[in-house]
Design an enzyme around this catalytic site. Structure first.
Site, PDB file in Angstrom:
ATOM      1  N   HIS A  65       7.262  74.411  76.153  1.00  0.00           N
ATOM      2  CA  HIS A  65       7.002  75.288  77.296  1.00  0.00           C
ATOM      3  C   HIS A  65       8.297  75.762  77.968  1.00  0.00           C
ATOM      4  O   HIS A  65       8.259  76.584  78.882  1.00  0.00           O
ATOM      5  CB  HIS A  65       6.062  74.614  78.305  1.00  0.00           C
ATOM      6  CG  HIS A  65       6.689  73.568  79.162  1.00  0.00           C
ATOM      7  ND1 HIS A  65       6.566  72.220  78.906  1.00  0.00           N
ATOM      8  CD2 HIS A  65       7.436  73.655  80.285  1.00  0.00           C
ATOM      9  CE1 HIS A  65       7.218  71.539  79.836  1.00  0.00           C
ATOM     10  NE2 HIS A  65       7.746  72.385  80.687  1.00  0.00           N
ATOM     11  N   ASP A 110       4.106  69.370  72.843  1.00  0.00           N
ATOM     12  CA  ASP A 110       5.016  70.159  73.672  1.00  0.00           C
ATOM     13  C   ASP A 110       6.447  69.868  73.235  1.00  0.00           C
ATOM     14  O   ASP A 110       7.193  69.148  73.901  1.00  0.00           O
ATOM     15  CB  ASP A 110       4.789  69.814  75.147  1.00  0.00           C
ATOM     16  CG  ASP A 110       5.544  70.733  76.090  1.00  0.00           C
ATOM     17  OD1 ASP A 110       6.004  71.792  75.626  1.00  0.00           O
ATOM     18  OD2 ASP A 110       5.668  70.387  77.278  1.00  0.00           O
ATOM     19  N   SER A 206      11.869  69.515  83.008  1.00  0.00           N
ATOM     20  CA  SER A 206      11.169  69.692  81.737  1.00  0.00           C
ATOM     21  C   SER A 206      12.144  69.794  80.578  1.00  0.00           C
ATOM     22  O   SER A 206      13.224  70.369  80.691  1.00  0.00           O
ATOM     23  CB  SER A 206      10.335  70.959  81.771  1.00  0.00           C
ATOM     24  OG  SER A 206       9.128  70.753  82.434  1.00  0.00           O
TER      25      SER A 206
END
Length: 260
Positions: A65, A110, A206
């Protein structure tokens, strides 16, 4: 609300949950300048939006992402304001995903591999982190880090990366708080945090590493917003379960299959 920990103002995709893209570490301290030689910063339009991990001189591991256009990768960085003499910049030559880069409905894949446009050299502030030789055990003391938010309620971002120690928890600890998302009973996801709260990754973190036993065991993926709430640990993509895929891609087998 579940948060994909990337800076909200950079999200172009319509996501059904929020990932930790741009999470900052909460409850930690400034990292020692010599302890994160593998940590990379992903920028777009001069904004740091994700982290990543250098796993050899030519490859970076991060979250799917975190994929955006015009990514710039900074290696060897500590302070955002005062560059190290050995800082290096690269751009992606190739990107590889287990899923389509626009498909985030499967929470346990992910992961993105970025091949740099040219190899980097080891230096005082640049060196790769080892991939895992075995999976981590529940109860392990792990460490995570990033330039993400350092407050769960304010848009406060640090100049240097923050580091925090958290515990590896049973996966059910991440699944149970979010029944509305119907997460699978088993997953290629690690659950980590502090059950009493107060320590967590957050927006801007992230893609950064979860380090257990000195190895890259997880990739910061998603968590709750506000960050660092009691009984609301965060989820990390499990690197060990994707090891064959990673090694095949690096070896040139670009048709390698992801784990089922």
């Amino acid at each position: 609300m579940v948060l994909i920990r990337v800076l909200a103002n950079l999200l172009i995709l319509q996501l059904s949950y929020a990932q930790k893209s741009s999470k900052l570490v909460i409850g930690g301290d400034e990292c020692n300048i010599n302890e994160h030689r593998f940590l990379v910063a992903l920028y777009t339009s001069r904004t740091l939006f994700c982290g990543g991990t250098l796993i050899n001189q030519e490859w970076v591991l991060t979250a799917a992402h975190c994929n955006m256009e015009d990514i710039q990768i900074k290696l060897g960085m500590h302070s955002k304001k005062v560059p190290n003499e050995d800082e290096q910049k690269r751009v992606p030559k190739e990107k590889f995903f287990c899923l389509s880069s626009k498909n985030y409905t499967l929470w346990d894949k992910d992961i993105m591999l970025i091949r740099l446009d040219s190899p980097v050299k080891n230096s005082a502030h640049i060196a790769p982190l080892s991939l895992p030789s075995s999976p981590p055990s529940v109860g392990s003391d792990c460490r995570t880090m990033g330039w993400g938010r350092i407050s769960s309620t304010k848009e406060t971002y640090p100049d240097v990366p923050h580091c925090v120690n958290i515990n590896l928890l049973e996966y059910e600890m991440c699944r149970a708080p979010y029944p509305e998302f119907e997460l699978p009973a088993t997953s290629r996801t690690l659950c980590a945090g502090i059950l009493e709260g107060g320590k967590d990754t957050c927006v801007g973190d992230s893609g950064g590493p979860l380090i257990c036993n000195g190895q890259s065991q997880g990739i910061a993926s998603w968590g709750d917003d506000p960050c660092a709430q009691p009984h609301r640990p965060a989820a990390y993509t499990k690197v060990f379960d994707h090891l064959d895929w990673i090694e095949n891609i690096i070896a040139g087998n670009t048709d390698a299959s992801c784990p089922p």
